[in-house]
Design a protein around this motif. Structure first.
Motif, PDB file in Angstrom:
ATOM      1  N   LEU A  80       0.858  -1.182   0.000  1.00  0.00           N
ATOM      2  CA  LEU A  80       0.000   0.000   0.000  1.00  0.00           C
ATOM      3  C   LEU A  80       0.892   1.229   0.000  1.00  0.00           C
ATOM      4  N   ASN A  81       0.619   2.148  -0.912  1.00  0.00           N
ATOM      5  CA  ASN A  81       1.395   3.383  -1.007  1.00  0.00           C
ATOM      6  C   ASN A  81       0.442   4.570  -0.933  1.00  0.00           C
ATOM      7  N   GLN A  82       0.620   5.421   0.084  1.00  0.00           N
ATOM      8  CA  GLN A  82      -0.185   6.621   0.260  1.00  0.00           C
ATOM      9  C   GLN A  82       0.647   7.832  -0.148  1.00  0.00           C
ATOM     10  N   LEU A  83       0.169   8.567  -1.144  1.00  0.00           N
ATOM     11  CA  LEU A  83       0.872   9.722  -1.679  1.00  0.00           C
ATOM     12  C   LEU A  83       0.084  10.991  -1.380  1.00  0.00           C
ATOM     13  N   SER A  84       0.788  12.083  -1.111  1.00  0.00           N
ATOM     14  CA  SER A  84       0.118  13.354  -0.849  1.00  0.00           C
ATOM     15  C   SER A  84       1.083  14.505  -1.095  1.00  0.00           C
ATOM     16  N   GLY A  85       0.525  15.654  -1.489  1.00  0.00           N
ATOM     17  CA  GLY A  85       1.351  16.833  -1.702  1.00  0.00           C
ATOM     18  C   GLY A  85       0.629  17.900  -2.501  1.00  0.00           C
ATOM     19  N   ASN A  86       1.271  19.043  -2.631  1.00  0.00           N
ATOM     20  CA  ASN A  86       0.702  20.187  -3.350  1.00  0.00           C
ATOM     21  C   ASN A  86       1.225  20.247  -4.780  1.00  0.00           C
ATOM     22  N   GLY A  87       0.400  20.787  -5.661  1.00  0.00           N
ATOM     23  CA  GLY A  87       0.799  20.985  -7.051  1.00  0.00           C
ATOM     24  C   GLY A  87      -0.112  21.989  -7.720  1.00  0.00           C
ATOM     25  N   PHE A  88       0.072  22.142  -9.013  1.00  0.00           N
ATOM     26  CA  PHE A  88      -0.826  23.007  -9.775  1.00  0.00           C
ATOM     27  C   PHE A  88      -0.914  22.495 -11.206  1.00  0.00           C
ATOM     28  N   ASN A  89      -2.048  22.800 -11.839  1.00  0.00           N
ATOM     29  CA  ASN A  89      -2.249  22.481 -13.248  1.00  0.00           C
ATOM     30  C   ASN A  89      -3.118  23.570 -13.867  1.00  0.00           C
ATOM     31  N   SER A  90      -3.631  23.305 -15.044  1.00  0.00           N
ATOM     32  CA  SER A  90      -4.414  24.326 -15.746  1.00  0.00           C
ATOM     33  C   SER A  90      -5.714  24.666 -15.021  1.00  0.00           C
ATOM     34  N   ALA A  91      -6.150  23.815 -14.084  1.00  0.00           N
ATOM     35  CA  ALA A  91      -7.358  24.095 -13.305  1.00  0.00           C
ATOM     36  C   ALA A  91      -7.061  24.879 -12.035  1.00  0.00           C
TER      37      ALA A  91
END
Length: 210
Positions: A80-91
Motif C-alpha cells: 500500500l502506497n499513500q501519496l500526498s502533496g501540493n501541485g498546480f495544473n491548468s485548473a
C-alpha cells in the motif's frame, strides 16, 4: 533516476559477490519467510501535458519469500502506497491525495556479512492500481481523476541484524519508477497521462522465517 542507477550498480556488485561466495557445503536455512518493509520518502509525478510536481510517500509492503537456494529466492505479496502533496495544473493549485495497491514480483538475494548481520536485496517488476484519488482545489474537491493499472520496476536494500535464527530487523531503502502511464477518466477537469518516477523511501524491514 541517478539514485536508481547507483543502487542498480550496487545490486549488481552484490549479486556477483553472492554468486562467487556461494558455499559448497549444505547448511540449514528457512525456505519460507514473511517480509515486511516500509518507509517514508517522495517521488515525482511526471505529466505529459501539465506541470510536474512532487508527492510525499508513506508506504508498506508485506511479501512471502521462497528461497530456492541458500542465497536466492522469489517473493510476492501486496503493498500500500499513500501519496500526498501540493501541485498546480491548468485548473489551478491543489492538494493531491492518492492511494495505490501494489503487487510486486521480486528476485531476492541475501548474504551474511558478519556473525549477526546480513544484507537483503530485492528487485523486480510490479503492477499497481489506484484505490483513491482526490484533488482538493480552493473551490472544492474532485475525485477519481485518474484510474486503472500501471506497471513499473523496483529495487531495494535492507541492512539487517539477526535477532535469532528466524527473525531479523533493520533499515530498508526502496526505489521505484513506473514505466507505463495512467490516463485521466472521461469528462474530467483535465486530459492528461502521468506516471510516478524516482520514488525513493527509507524505513524499516522485518523478516520472519519458518
Amino acid at each position: 533516476m541517478k539514485h536508481l542507477k547507483s543502487i542498480s550498480f550496487l545490486l549488481l556488485l552484490f549479486i556477483s559477490s553472492a554468486l562467487f561466495a556461494q558455499e559448497t557445503e549444505e547448511t540449514s536455512y528457512s525456505k519460507f519467510s514473511v517480509i515486511a518493509y516500509g518507509g517514508i520518502g517522495y517521488g515525482i509525478v511526471d505529466n505529459d501535458n501539465e506541470a510536474n510536481y512532487n508527492l510525499n510517500s508513506n508506504s508498506g509492503d508485506l511479501v512471502l519469500n521462497y528461497k530456492f537456494s541458500q542465497n536466492y529466492g522469489i517473493a510476492t505479496g501486496v503493498g500500500l502506497n499513500q501519496l500526498s502533496g501540493n501541485g498546480f495544473n491548468s485548473a489551478g493549485q491543489f492538494y493531491h491525495e492518492r492511494n495505490f495497491i501494489k503487487i510486486p514480483l521480486l528476485l531476492s538475494i541475501d548474504k551474511n556479512v558478519g556473525d549477526n548481520f546480513k544484507v537483503f536485496a530485492y528487485l523486480g517488476p510490479y503492477a499497481q492500481t489506484i484505490i483513491n484519488d482526490e484533488y482538493t482545489f480552493v473551490n472544492g474537491k474532485v475525485e477519481d481523476v485518474y484510474e486503472g493499472w500501471n506497471f513499473g520496476f523496483q529495487l531495494g536494500l535492507g541492512f539487517l541484524y539477526e535477532v535469532s535464527d528466524r527473525f531479523s530487523l533493520g533499515l530498508n531503502y526502496l526505489g521505484q519508477s513506473d514505466f507505463s502511464k495512467l490516463e485521466t477518466n472521461n469528462n474530467q477537469i483535465i486530459v492528461d497521462e502521468q506516471k510516478m518516477k524516482n520514488l525513493n523511501t527509507v524505513g524499516l524491514m522485518f523478516i520472519l522465517g519458518f
